[in-house]
Design a protein around this motif. Structure first.
Motif, PDB file in Angstrom:
ATOM      1  N   ALA A 100      48.755  47.233  32.579  1.00  0.00           N
ATOM      2  CA  ALA A 100      48.458  48.535  31.969  1.00  0.00           C
ATOM      3  C   ALA A 100      48.658  49.662  32.970  1.00  0.00           C
ATOM      4  CB  ALA A 100      47.021  48.544  31.452  1.00  0.00           C
ATOM      5  N   ASP A 101      48.930  50.855  32.447  1.00  0.00           N
ATOM      6  CA  ASP A 101      49.067  52.034  33.290  1.00  0.00           C
ATOM      7  C   ASP A 101      47.713  52.452  33.853  1.00  0.00           C
ATOM      8  OD1 ASP A 101      52.004  53.152  32.545  1.00  0.00           O
ATOM      9  OD2 ASP A 101      51.032  52.337  30.760  1.00  0.00           O
ATOM     10  N   ILE A 102      46.662  52.228  33.073  1.00  0.00           N
ATOM     11  CA  ILE A 102      45.294  52.566  33.461  1.00  0.00           C
ATOM     12  C   ILE A 102      44.410  51.373  33.136  1.00  0.00           C
ATOM     13  CG2 ILE A 102      43.368  54.162  33.096  1.00  0.00           C
ATOM     14  CD1 ILE A 102      45.499  56.106  31.895  1.00  0.00           C
ATOM     15  N   PHE A 103      43.577  50.972  34.073  1.00  0.00           N
ATOM     16  CA  PHE A 103      42.726  49.817  33.821  1.00  0.00           C
ATOM     17  C   PHE A 103      41.374  49.987  34.510  1.00  0.00           C
ATOM     18  CE2 PHE A 103      45.613  48.981  37.346  1.00  0.00           C
ATOM     19  CZ  PHE A 103      44.770  48.580  38.376  1.00  0.00           C
ATOM     20  N   GLU A 104      40.364  49.424  33.886  1.00  0.00           N
ATOM     21  CA  GLU A 104      39.026  49.433  34.466  1.00  0.00           C
ATOM     22  C   GLU A 104      38.870  48.199  35.341  1.00  0.00           C
ATOM     23  OE1 GLU A 104      34.421  50.216  33.005  1.00  0.00           O
ATOM     24  OE2 GLU A 104      35.823  49.216  31.645  1.00  0.00           O
ATOM     25  N   PHE A 105      38.265  48.362  36.517  1.00  0.00           N
ATOM     26  CA  PHE A 105      38.082  47.223  37.402  1.00  0.00           C
ATOM     27  C   PHE A 105      36.781  47.364  38.179  1.00  0.00           C
ATOM     28  CE2 PHE A 105      40.315  50.387  39.914  1.00  0.00           C
ATOM     29  CZ  PHE A 105      39.813  50.266  41.203  1.00  0.00           C
ATOM     30  N   ALA A 106      36.249  46.224  38.626  1.00  0.00           N
ATOM     31  CA  ALA A 106      35.032  46.223  39.435  1.00  0.00           C
ATOM     32  C   ALA A 106      35.361  46.673  40.850  1.00  0.00           C
ATOM     33  CB  ALA A 106      34.420  44.823  39.457  1.00  0.00           C
ATOM     34  N   SER A 107      34.482  47.472  41.450  1.00  0.00           N
ATOM     35  CA  SER A 107      34.793  48.103  42.732  1.00  0.00           C
ATOM     36  C   SER A 107      35.029  47.111  43.869  1.00  0.00           C
ATOM     37  CB  SER A 107      33.678  49.079  43.128  1.00  0.00           C
ATOM     38  OG  SER A 107      32.427  48.415  43.251  1.00  0.00           O
ATOM     39  N   ASP A 108      34.467  45.902  43.770  1.00  0.00           N
ATOM     40  CA  ASP A 108      34.705  44.933  44.840  1.00  0.00           C
ATOM     41  C   ASP A 108      36.142  44.403  44.826  1.00  0.00           C
ATOM     42  OD1 ASP A 108      33.580  43.632  42.399  1.00  0.00           O
ATOM     43  OD2 ASP A 108      34.093  41.806  43.478  1.00  0.00           O
ATOM     44  N   GLN A 109      36.934  44.778  43.809  1.00  0.00           N
ATOM     45  CA  GLN A 109      38.341  44.363  43.737  1.00  0.00           C
ATOM     46  C   GLN A 109      39.276  45.366  44.406  1.00  0.00           C
ATOM     47  OE1 GLN A 109      39.216  43.939  39.555  1.00  0.00           O
ATOM     48  NE2 GLN A 109      37.581  42.474  39.198  1.00  0.00           N
ATOM     49  N   ILE A 110      38.740  46.528  44.802  1.00  0.00           N
ATOM     50  CA  ILE A 110      39.612  47.633  45.197  1.00  0.00           C
ATOM     51  C   ILE A 110      40.445  47.332  46.438  1.00  0.00           C
ATOM     52  CG2 ILE A 110      37.894  48.871  46.611  1.00  0.00           C
ATOM     53  CD1 ILE A 110      39.045  51.486  45.368  1.00  0.00           C
ATOM     54  N   ALA A 111      39.867  46.632  47.419  1.00  0.00           N
ATOM     55  CA  ALA A 111      40.608  46.374  48.655  1.00  0.00           C
ATOM     56  C   ALA A 111      41.840  45.516  48.402  1.00  0.00           C
ATOM     57  CB  ALA A 111      39.699  45.708  49.685  1.00  0.00           C
ATOM     58  N   GLU A 112      41.671  44.464  47.601  1.00  0.00           N
ATOM     59  CA  GLU A 112      42.806  43.585  47.320  1.00  0.00           C
ATOM     60  C   GLU A 112      43.859  44.285  46.465  1.00  0.00           C
ATOM     61  OE1 GLU A 112      41.996  39.240  46.701  1.00  0.00           O
ATOM     62  OE2 GLU A 112      39.940  39.970  46.568  1.00  0.00           O
ATOM     63  N   LEU A 113      43.419  45.056  45.496  1.00  0.00           N
ATOM     64  CA  LEU A 113      44.368  45.790  44.657  1.00  0.00           C
ATOM     65  C   LEU A 113      45.139  46.818  45.478  1.00  0.00           C
ATOM     66  CD1 LEU A 113      42.149  46.342  41.494  1.00  0.00           C
ATOM     67  CD2 LEU A 113      44.322  45.091  41.545  1.00  0.00           C
ATOM     68  N   GLN A 114      44.429  47.536  46.351  1.00  0.00           N
ATOM     69  CA  GLN A 114      45.096  48.547  47.181  1.00  0.00           C
ATOM     70  C   GLN A 114      46.025  47.896  48.192  1.00  0.00           C
ATOM     71  OE1 GLN A 114      44.592  49.353  50.620  1.00  0.00           O
ATOM     72  NE2 GLN A 114      45.887  51.186  50.578  1.00  0.00           N
ATOM     73  N   SER A 115      45.574  46.808  48.801  1.00  0.00           N
ATOM     74  CA  SER A 115      46.389  46.101  49.789  1.00  0.00           C
ATOM     75  C   SER A 115      47.680  45.561  49.166  1.00  0.00           C
ATOM     76  CB  SER A 115      45.587  44.951  50.398  1.00  0.00           C
ATOM     77  OG  SER A 115      46.349  44.224  51.331  1.00  0.00           O
ATOM     78  N   ALA A 116      47.602  45.187  47.894  1.00  0.00           N
ATOM     79  CA  ALA A 116      48.773  44.654  47.195  1.00  0.00           C
ATOM     80  C   ALA A 116      49.682  45.763  46.672  1.00  0.00           C
ATOM     81  CB  ALA A 116      48.322  43.762  46.044  1.00  0.00           C
ATOM     82  N   GLY A 117      49.291  47.015  46.894  1.00  0.00           N
ATOM     83  CA  GLY A 117      50.101  48.131  46.420  1.00  0.00           C
ATOM     84  C   GLY A 117      50.042  48.333  44.923  1.00  0.00           C
ATOM     85  N   ALA A 118      48.928  47.906  44.299  1.00  0.00           N
ATOM     86  CA  ALA A 118      48.828  47.966  42.845  1.00  0.00           C
ATOM     87  C   ALA A 118      48.129  49.226  42.341  1.00  0.00           C
ATOM     88  CB  ALA A 118      48.083  46.734  42.326  1.00  0.00           C
TER      89      ALA A 118
END
Length: 423
Positions: A100-118
């Motif tokens: 999705a272009d916009i998605f809701e996620f739990a804040s403890d996922q942010i590091a992995e998502l950001q590190s993956a360039g997502a």
């Protein structure tokens, strides 16, 4: 009550949609196109939004309101699909190009998502978003000084209690609660004693840190320091106290319903069920203080995480996605979410609106609880935290731990927390 609010909300949205459809003509379409062009947005953007199953009707209603308040978005094709915040990271990382272009996620996922360039770095109205939301929610949405998420709701735990068994004054101290005789077959207190999400609050309250002061150093954890060992002793005492039960959500709900429990720790997701069971005796309070063997009085600091909205770095419409993500999490939308889903807002005005929050005692107490909470670290090393904490709790319950070997036990637990991922 929530169903009634949702029905009113959706009826008004349908009425607005019908009026918009009946009154549209070429002149209005041209105005919408001009609005999009002047604002620098595509007139025919296509966006997909992920959210939980329970949020679908609410999301569609908010999106209609968004279009009504933003003429430049009138021609946008915005669809929703079901992917929960808990599952967002795994689903996005499978293939960000189709997520999705916009998605809701739990804040403890942010590091992995950001590190993956997502995640797309927030560049629109950043200062305004920071000013409008509570500080720890902004911290949870930030990586290396840059924001990658829009704060939406907070998530932690607090204490529910039976007012027929405890007074408002008694529930301020766990020591006082445990000293009381509630009668045969009734447990004074319960919690999930082998779940680090709950037990870590005792360590944080005593001043211990996980992954350093700011939660970003994977080589630091001092749960085995002098105070940490005393906390371990206290948790061992809880596990061996006949007035205390080890209970997950299903067990505590059943115990309250049967009148066999005085108090327990859980979150807003159980508020409706407990209010139904306890009726006039439904009570909520922040997690009570406790006293260590050296006389130190400790106020637990509960782990808090947040649900954030993120913009997919692969979106074809980043400006449009940021505009919508900001709207989905603004004050108005957070209020709707509170009214419809009983969610705790991160918006400062809403979090400080005592009259509004008083309509949901559970959310009102949660808002007080998170003022002293510890933000759950989001670095990948957090994956190593849960199993050692669970093992420690289980060993305490099984009486495999003693106060004589507590230091060695805590050293082993910390070693496991700091071990390399995958080892």
């Amino acid at each position: 009550m929530k169903k009634k609010v949702l029905s009113i909300f959706l009826v008004s949205v349908m009425a607005v949609s019908m009026l918009a459809g009946c009154g549209s003509d070429k002149k209005e379409t041209k105005s919408a196109d001009e609005a999009a062009k002047s604002a620098g947005y595509a007139k025919d953007a296509k966006l997909k939004v992920w959210g939980s199953q329970e949020d679908q009707d609410m999301l569609q209603g908010i999106i209609e309101e968004f279009k009504k308040e933003n003429p430049e978005a009138e021609g946008w094709n915005i669809e929703t699909a079901v992917v929960s915040a808990a599952d967002a990271k795994n689903e996005v990382l499978k293939d960000p190009t189709v997520a999705a272009d916009i998605f809701e996620f739990a804040s403890d996922q942010i590091a992995e998502l950001q590190s993956a360039g997502a995640l797309y770095r927030i560049t629109k109205n950043k200062d305004e978003i920071i000013a409008n939301n509570v500080e720890n929610s902004i911290d949870a949405a930030t990586v290396d000084g840059e924001m990658y998420g829009y704060p939406n709701t907070s998530n932690s735990f607090f204490m529910y209690y039976d007012k027929s068994k405890y007074t408002e004054e008694e529930v301020k101290s766990l020591d006082t609660m445990l000293a009381k005789d509630l009668g045969a077959g009734v447990a004074n207190f319960s919690m999930d004693l082998d779940n680090g999400w709950y037990t870590s609050s005792f360590f944080f309250g005593a001043g211990c840190t996980l992954f350093g002061e700011d939660g970003t150093d994977p080589k630091q954890c001092d749960f085995n320091n002098e105070k940490g060992v005393l906390v371990g002793d206290y948790l061992l005492d809880l596990c061996t106290n006949p007035k205390v039960k080890n209970q997950d959500d299903a067990l505590l709900l059943a115990s309250f319903k049967e009148g066999k429990l005085g108090a327990s720790l859980t979150g807003t997701w159980n508020a409706a069920a407990l209010q139904e069971s306890l009726g006039d005796n439904f009570g909520v309070a922040t997690v009570p203080s406790f006293t260590l063997e050296d006389g130190t009085i400790v106020s637990p600091s509960t782990i808090v995480n947040f649900n954030l909205y993120g913009v997919n770095a692969q979106t074809k419409y980043p400006a449009e996605a940021m505009l919508l993500a900001e709207y989905l999490t603004n004050e108005k939308s957070q209020k709707t979410r509170f009214e419809v889903r009983n969610s705790a807002p991160t918006n400062k005005k809403l979090a400080a609106d005592t009259e509004l929050l008083s309509t949901s005692p559970a959310v009102e107490v949660l808002s007080k609880q998170i003022e002293t909470s510890t933000v759950q670290p989001s670095i990948p090393q957090i994956a190593n935290f849960w199993s050692p904490m669970e093992a420690f709790g289980q060993d305490c319950i099984a009486k495999a731990v003693t106060k004589d070997n507590m230091q060695a036990t805590m050293d082993t637990m910390v070693e496991g927390i700091l071990s390399k991922l995958g080892d």
